[in-house]
Design an enzyme around this catalytic site. Structure first.
Site, PDB file in Angstrom:
ATOM      1  N   HIS A 109     -25.709 -45.387 -21.047  1.00 56.62           N
ATOM      2  CA  HIS A 109     -25.547 -45.935 -22.392  1.00 56.62           C
ATOM      3  C   HIS A 109     -24.091 -46.242 -22.727  1.00 56.62           C
ATOM      4  O   HIS A 109     -23.822 -47.027 -23.642  1.00 56.62           O
ATOM      5  CB  HIS A 109     -26.131 -44.958 -23.418  1.00 56.62           C
ATOM      6  CG  HIS A 109     -27.619 -44.803 -23.318  1.00 56.62           C
ATOM      7  ND1 HIS A 109     -28.500 -45.436 -24.170  1.00 56.62           N
ATOM      8  CD2 HIS A 109     -28.394 -44.088 -22.447  1.00 56.62           C
ATOM      9  CE1 HIS A 109     -29.744 -45.120 -23.843  1.00 56.62           C
ATOM     10  NE2 HIS A 109     -29.703 -44.306 -22.802  1.00 56.62           N
ATOM     11  N   ASP A 150     -16.965 -49.775 -26.272  1.00 53.31           N
ATOM     12  CA  ASP A 150     -18.299 -49.279 -26.584  1.00 53.31           C
ATOM     13  C   ASP A 150     -19.294 -49.827 -25.572  1.00 53.31           C
ATOM     14  O   ASP A 150     -19.175 -50.996 -25.159  1.00 53.31           O
ATOM     15  CB  ASP A 150     -18.728 -49.706 -27.986  1.00 53.31           C
ATOM     16  CG  ASP A 150     -19.289 -48.555 -28.808  1.00 53.31           C
ATOM     17  OD1 ASP A 150     -19.741 -47.573 -28.202  1.00 53.31           O
ATOM     18  OD2 ASP A 150     -19.265 -48.641 -30.047  1.00 53.31           O
TER      19      ASP A 150
END
Length: 464
Positions: free
Chosen positions: A156, A364
């Site tokens: 992730h 991110d």
């Protein structure tokens, strides 16, 4: 069809209450409910010593199997290697990464313990789906125990470039562990490229056709699966949320003023201090917006026991106080800094109310706030997304105003453009982004990954 076994650091047990079940948890639970299966991982609790047998909670057709961590394991595996070594390293913050052999030993110990506790629960035809950086060694531990099932892994977070990864003393063990999986999923092409670079130039492996990789004596498939959100649910919720008391109070208080919103877990990777400084630069460079535009930053505390997180909280409180002290008026504050969380229903109403979504992480994996902001907008009068080019979402949401979060003038100018953008252009950009959000919804992400995992031949793709 085969059962699915999901393995994650934390398990969203339904009996724990709705606060445990975010969008990802719902998607994984739906996948488990389709065919029956097990969700295995940490309970979120600590105890004096490791738990020998998992606590089993049956909610047909899913079995939730959880283990408490010992206090030592929690400190070394979770607070230590996972969050003080891998997290900063994977987010390109070598200056914050703590390379500690004791923590690394704890990380391996917990992965071994988890694998040994799950092994008796696995059936021969189960498919296993492991999630995130906490559990990279998990498949190699299962293989050591004789498990030959199909095992997939999804990261992730970002995956760092080879030069950054090489700073990790145990980088070779980590890369070898990734290759114990049959399918490895990344958020973006950049992450996959970084993995390929390591495999070829450091591990001496090969990149084959059809997204296949050969290294460390194994052949696996490595692909990009950008994660998404529950699009239709978000749209419905945001429309209804306009009647939420908190949203109505916000609309009434703001009046004719414009609001910029940032929503982030309190984390140094999110670039919140840089965001505050950029907003200050916006007020300085475009003084006509003073008294008319505010930034509402929602940042609930996370990992509060880790020193780096305590430091950033103190920094943000000082910055917000300074900016409000310099620019604030009796009836207007430039920054509304809220150090707490809100229910998703309320947040969607906030998104819909705010003229600009300011999503500017320094790095991110994806950043679903960007997609949530887009999906929550009023189609007739949408807001504008200002998005860091270093968020994984920037690869898809190319109609956002993309910025360099390190460049205060760049962000300030994008804010000015967003506030003054004509309605027709706002609609065009929103429609383009919504098409991308629909194409990578949470359901589609899940089905794409699982379809590839289930296509792995018995025994895997073979050895090199």
């Amino acid at each position: 069809m085969s059962r699915l076994v999901v393995v994650s650091n934390r398990v969203a047990v339904p009996t724990d209450g709705p606060a445990q079940a975010g969008g990802l948890a719902v998607a994984l639970r739906e996948a488990l409910q389709e065919n029956g299966g097990i969700w295995f991982g940490w309970s979120g609790k600590t105890s004096p010593k490791p738990q020998d047998e998992p606590t089993m909670t049956e909610v047909e057709p899913v079995t939730y199997a959880t283990l408490d961590l010992s206090r030592r394991d929690h400190q070394e595996y979770y607070n230590g290697f996972a969050n003080r070594t891998l997290w900063p390293l994977f987010h390109y913050r070598l200056d914050l990464a703590d390379f500690n052999r004791q923590d690394y030993a704890g990380y391996l110990r917990v992965n071994t313990h988890f694998a040994e506790r799950l092994r008796p629960l696995i059936r021969e035809d189960d498919d296993l789906w492991v999630h995130d950086y906490h559990l990279i060694p998990f498949a190699s531990e299962l293989r050591r125990l004789g498990v030959e099932n199909r095992i997939g892994f999804f990261l992730h977070t970002p995956f760092p470039t080879m030069e950054v990864l090489l700073a990790l003393p145990s980088h070779d063990r980590l890369a070898r562990s990734l290759c114990a999986y049959d399918v490895v999923g990344f958020q973006t092409v950049n992450d996959l490229r970084a993995f390929h670079e390591y495999i070829v130039h450091e591990a001496g492996g090969e990149i084959l056709g059809d997204n296949m990789v050969r290294a460390f004596g194994r052949t696996l498939k490595a692909e990009v699966y950008p994660i998404g959100i529950e699009v239709e649910t978000m749209q419905r919720t945001s429309a209804h949320a306009m009647q939420e008391p908190a949203v109505r109070r916000l609309v009434k208080h703001m009046g004719e003023r414009n609001l910029v919103i940032g929503v982030d877990r309190l984390d140094y990777s999110k670039g919140i201090p840089e965001r505050f400084r950029s907003f200050e630069r916006f007020l300085e460079k475009f003084p006509a917006h003073q008294g008319k535009v505010s930034l509402m930053q929602i940042a609930p505390v996370s990992r509060g026991e880790v020193p780096e997180y305590k430091n950033i909280r103190e920094e943000l409180e000082a910055l917000a106080g300074h900016i409000n002290g310099v620019y604030g008026e009796l009836d207007w504050m430039p920054i509304r800094y809220l150090n707490k969380g809100y229910p998703r229903e309320t947040l969607t109403g906030f998104y819909r109310t705010c003229r600009v979504g300011l999503v500017t992480p320094l790095r991110d994996g994806m950043n679903l706030v960007a997609k949530e902001y887009v999906a929550s907008q009023n189609p007739h009068e949408p807001g504008v997304l200002v998005l860091s080019r270093f968020a994984g979402a920037a690869r898809e949401l190319d109609a956002a105003l993309q910025v360099n979060p390190y460049d205060q003038d760049n962000v300030a100018e994008a804010l000015n453009r967003a506030i003054t953008m004509p309605l027709e252009e706002r609609r065009e950009r929103w429609e383009s982004m919504m098409a991308k959000v629909h194409d990578s919804s949470l359901d589609k992400w899940r089905e794409r990954f699982l379809s590839v995992l289930r296509s792995v031949p018995p025994g895997g793709f073979g050895n090199a």
